[in-house]
Motif scaffolding. Structure first.
Motif, mmCIF file in Angstrom:
data_model
loop_
_atom_site.group_PDB
_atom_site.id
_atom_site.type_symbol
_atom_site.label_atom_id
_atom_site.label_comp_id
_atom_site.label_asym_id
_atom_site.label_seq_id
_atom_site.Cartn_x
_atom_site.Cartn_y
_atom_site.Cartn_z
ATOM 1 N N MET A 1 0.804 -1.213 0.119
ATOM 2 C CA MET A 1 0.082 0.115 -0.026
ATOM 3 C C MET A 1 0.896 1.353 -0.040
ATOM 4 O O MET A 1 1.858 1.249 0.620
ATOM 5 N N LEU A 2 0.288 2.330 -0.714
ATOM 6 C CA LEU A 2 1.167 3.512 -0.544
ATOM 7 C C LEU A 2 0.507 4.298 0.573
ATOM 8 O O LEU A 2 -0.356 4.434 0.754
ATOM 9 N N LEU A 3 1.879 4.670 1.407
ATOM 10 C CA LEU A 3 1.390 5.320 2.672
ATOM 11 C C LEU A 3 1.762 6.907 2.520
ATOM 12 O O LEU A 3 0.999 7.944 2.806
ATOM 13 N N LYS A 4 2.986 7.164 1.771
ATOM 14 C CA LYS A 4 3.114 8.573 1.775
ATOM 15 C C LYS A 4 4.144 8.734 0.354
ATOM 16 O O LYS A 4 4.761 7.779 0.063
ATOM 17 N N TYR A 5 3.920 9.767 -0.070
ATOM 18 C CA TYR A 5 4.586 10.297 -1.421
ATOM 19 C C TYR A 5 5.310 11.761 -1.470
ATOM 20 O O TYR A 5 4.266 12.496 -1.162
ATOM 21 N N VAL A 6 6.416 11.995 -1.603
ATOM 22 C CA VAL A 6 6.811 13.403 -1.731
ATOM 23 C C VAL A 6 7.534 13.406 -2.959
ATOM 24 O O VAL A 6 8.107 12.609 -3.462
ATOM 25 N N VAL A 7 7.260 14.478 -3.881
ATOM 26 C CA VAL A 7 8.226 15.177 -4.812
ATOM 27 C C VAL A 7 8.411 16.792 -4.884
ATOM 28 O O VAL A 7 7.425 17.408 -4.137
ATOM 29 N N SER A 8 9.479 16.840 -5.359
ATOM 30 C CA SER A 8 9.849 18.264 -5.759
ATOM 31 C C SER A 8 10.405 18.512 -6.998
ATOM 32 O O SER A 8 11.025 17.647 -7.588
ATOM 33 N N ASN A 9 10.280 19.590 -7.569
ATOM 34 C CA ASN A 9 11.011 20.080 -8.879
ATOM 35 C C ASN A 9 10.705 19.195 -9.658
ATOM 36 O O ASN A 9 11.485 18.534 -10.614
ATOM 37 N N TYR A 10 9.247 19.106 -10.233
ATOM 38 C CA TYR A 10 8.998 18.285 -11.309
ATOM 39 C C TYR A 10 7.892 19.087 -11.966
ATOM 40 O O TYR A 10 6.832 19.248 -11.319
ATOM 41 N N LYS A 11 7.997 19.342 -13.352
ATOM 42 C CA LYS A 11 6.764 20.441 -13.924
ATOM 43 C C LYS A 11 6.477 21.444 -12.991
ATOM 44 O O LYS A 11 7.112 22.319 -12.669
ATOM 45 N N SER A 12 5.177 21.635 -12.884
ATOM 46 C CA SER A 12 4.871 23.043 -11.985
ATOM 47 C C SER A 12 4.949 22.920 -10.419
ATOM 48 O O SER A 12 4.478 23.697 -9.662
ATOM 49 N N ILE A 13 5.326 21.526 -10.077
ATOM 50 C CA ILE A 13 5.744 21.376 -8.702
ATOM 51 C C ILE A 13 7.186 21.828 -8.459
ATOM 52 O O ILE A 13 8.246 21.284 -9.131
ATOM 53 N N ALA A 14 7.392 22.845 -7.788
ATOM 54 C CA ALA A 14 8.854 23.323 -7.441
ATOM 55 C C ALA A 14 9.253 22.718 -5.911
ATOM 56 O O ALA A 14 9.771 21.839 -5.903
ATOM 57 N N TYR A 15 8.652 23.571 -4.850
ATOM 58 C CA TYR A 15 9.184 22.967 -3.529
ATOM 59 C C TYR A 15 8.461 21.469 -3.061
ATOM 60 O O TYR A 15 7.276 21.401 -3.646
ATOM 61 N N PRO A 16 8.964 20.736 -2.366
ATOM 62 C CA PRO A 16 8.420 19.570 -2.011
ATOM 63 C C PRO A 16 6.895 19.719 -1.615
ATOM 64 O O PRO A 16 6.564 20.533 -0.796
ATOM 65 N N ILE A 17 6.254 18.618 -2.418
ATOM 66 C CA ILE A 17 4.686 18.558 -1.508
ATOM 67 C C ILE A 17 4.545 17.199 -1.219
ATOM 68 O O ILE A 17 5.296 16.259 -1.595
ATOM 69 N N GLU A 18 3.788 16.991 -0.302
ATOM 70 C CA GLU A 18 3.596 15.609 0.462
ATOM 71 C C GLU A 18 2.204 15.046 0.425
ATOM 72 O O GLU A 18 1.527 16.008 0.794
ATOM 73 N N PHE A 19 2.056 14.064 -0.270
ATOM 74 C CA PHE A 19 0.501 13.246 -0.139
ATOM 75 C C PHE A 19 0.734 12.238 0.804
ATOM 76 O O PHE A 19 1.583 11.330 0.693
ATOM 77 N N SER A 20 -0.459 12.215 1.644
ATOM 78 C CA SER A 20 -0.446 10.989 2.675
ATOM 79 C C SER A 20 -1.751 10.275 2.492
ATOM 80 O O SER A 20 -2.615 10.653 2.480
ATOM 81 N N MET A 21 -1.721 8.939 2.799
ATOM 82 C CA MET A 21 -2.831 8.164 2.855
ATOM 83 C C MET A 21 -3.222 7.838 4.572
ATOM 84 O O MET A 21 -3.846 6.839 4.658
#
Length: 451
Positions: free
Chosen positions: A1-21
């Protein structure tokens, strides 16, 4: 299962954003969560997550970031080429030109964290951690030093010392030279048969990503070979009032020369077909299976959607069906898959594309029912604001996406907002209380009404 995902500096995403389940409260409808056993006790994990926001807010960029990360992980990279990363178009000094992707996930009663950072040319950091009774502990850590050398530390949690897997890992570690700086160590471990890496790689392979233009590969062949699958899709379309009463698979055999003459196949494709002994070609919803047995012959396989018109059954090609019906044909296999694979994670961009609100609700409701005894999850984006309904969805399941005045996308969990009993969440959203709605500049709604 996906619990968390963090991404930064991708297309319109600059600073890190965190998605949590992770739900924000223990007092959540038990139908919405799966309880997992971890080294630190029992955790509740959401089964669904939905993203809402205006056009060009970054919803698709979020899904595409996972698409990039998945394929960078599971497909590997050729030596000496770039990483193919599509970064935020404006330079941000403190990001140092690097993009980061980080996953926390649950697999086989273990909680892992895997991540990496890259620029357009190489991998700078990579790490694989596992949760213990105390905290996350490393299985391997990789870092590019200031002098350009790659340093990798391997722990016994990945493979015991003197084991076959550890010997392979040590050899691979020493071989990560300049020409392999664009490659992930996890992929190298997987590609060389290290068991722990193979298990983790399967989790990433089970991430299924569906965009609006994604179609089920080999659909006619799947329906021809799996009667249960064909019946499931047929019954689903019938239940959803599409007008389809039955699906049949039809095939016709012809000579290779007749095939070339009848269908508008480009000359370069024909030349390639003549050079190989057998294969499958897909053109316009039809599948051509050709081989060489005496005289070269071709079998045309396609599906027909039967409708009742004026009391008789009339067959339609898939291209004749509405956009909504075609979209359902792409989405219904998700429900068929539930229970057949315990670990699928479905990411769907624009789940509501071309289909009615009731059908979107039905798909998400049926997913919840079907994944009851599995670890499967669904994460989707949507424009249909009618899905922001707290009678049907938990507040923790909803996320808002918008851009700031610098053009950077960011996430806001709906759970950050206080909703009192009896308040209309949809009305509050449309009134701009939670943000993430389009602003039409210069428009005066009153101008459109007769006074």
């Amino acid at each position: 299962m996906l619990l968390k995902y963090v991404v930064s500096n991708y297309k319109s995403i600059a600073y890190p954003i965190e998605f949590s389940m992770f739900p924000t409260s223990d007092e959540i409808d038990k139908r919405l969560v799966k309880t997992i056993d971890t080294k630190l006790g029992k955790w509740k994990i959401l089964r669904r997550g939905g993203f809402f926001g205006p056009n060009a807010s970054g919803k698709t960029s979020f899904i595409e970031s996972m698409y990039f990360a998945k394929h960078f992980i599971v497909d590997g990279q050729r030596r000496g080429v770039g990483t193919g990363i599509d970064q935020f178009r404006s330079d941000i000094a403190d990001l140092e030109g690097k993009s980061t992707f980080q996953f926390m996930f649950y697999l086989s009663e273990e909680v892992y964290e895997y991540g990496f950072s890259v620029d357009t040319k190489q991998v700078f950091e990579e790490w694989l951690m596992v949760l213990t009774e105390k905290d996350f502990q490393p299985m391997f850590l990789r870092q590019t030093l200031e002098d350009g050398t790659t340093q990798i530390e391997i722990e016994s949690r990945l493979a015991r010392k003197n084991s076959k897997g550890r010997k392979v890992a040590d050899v691979l570690k020493d071989s990560m030279g300049k020409k392999q700086k664009n490659q992930l160590f996890l992929y190298k471990l997987y590609d060389n048969g290290v068991k722990r890496a193979e298990t983790i790689m399967e989790w990433f392979k089970n991430i299924q990503i569906i965009f609006p233009n994604t179609t089920v590969q080999g659909l006619p062949l799947k329906m021809d070979r799996d009667e249960d699958f064909r019946e499931f899709i047929s019954e689903g379309l019938k239940k959803m009032d599409t007008g389809v009463v039955d699906i049949v698979v039809v095939s016709k055999e012809m000579s290779f020369s007749d095939f070339i003459e009848k269908f508008d196949i480009p000359g370069e494709v024909i030349k390639k077909l003549e050079e190989i002994e057998s294969g499958i070609l897909s053109v316009g919803g039809k599948y051509f299976i050709f081989g060489e047995e005496g005289e070269r012959r071709t079998v045309v396989v396609q599906i027909k959607f039967n409708h009742m018109l004026n009391g008789e059954s009339v067959p339609f090609n898939i291209d004749d069906e509405s956009d909504g019906t075609q979209r359902l044909v792409d989405l219904l296999p998700i429900l068929f898959t539930l229970g057949k694979n315990n670990q699928n994670i479905f990411l769907i961009d624009e789940i509501d594309r071309s289909i009615h609100t009731k059908l979107s609700r039905h798909l998400l409701r049926e997913f919840l029912k079907g994944c009851k005894d599995t670890c499967s999850q669904i994460v989707y984006t949507a424009h249909d604001v009618n899905l922001i309904d707290l009678k049907e969805f938990g507040q923790d399941e909803i996320w808002f996406v918008e851009k700031d005045d610098r053009g950077m996308s960011y996430l806001k969990p709906f759970s950050d907002f206080q909703i009192n009993e009896g308040q209309d969440a949809l009305k509050g959203y449309l009134n701009g209380r939670f943000g993430a709605i389009p602003v039409i500049r210069g428009e005066n709604v009153g101008d459109y009404f007769v006074k």
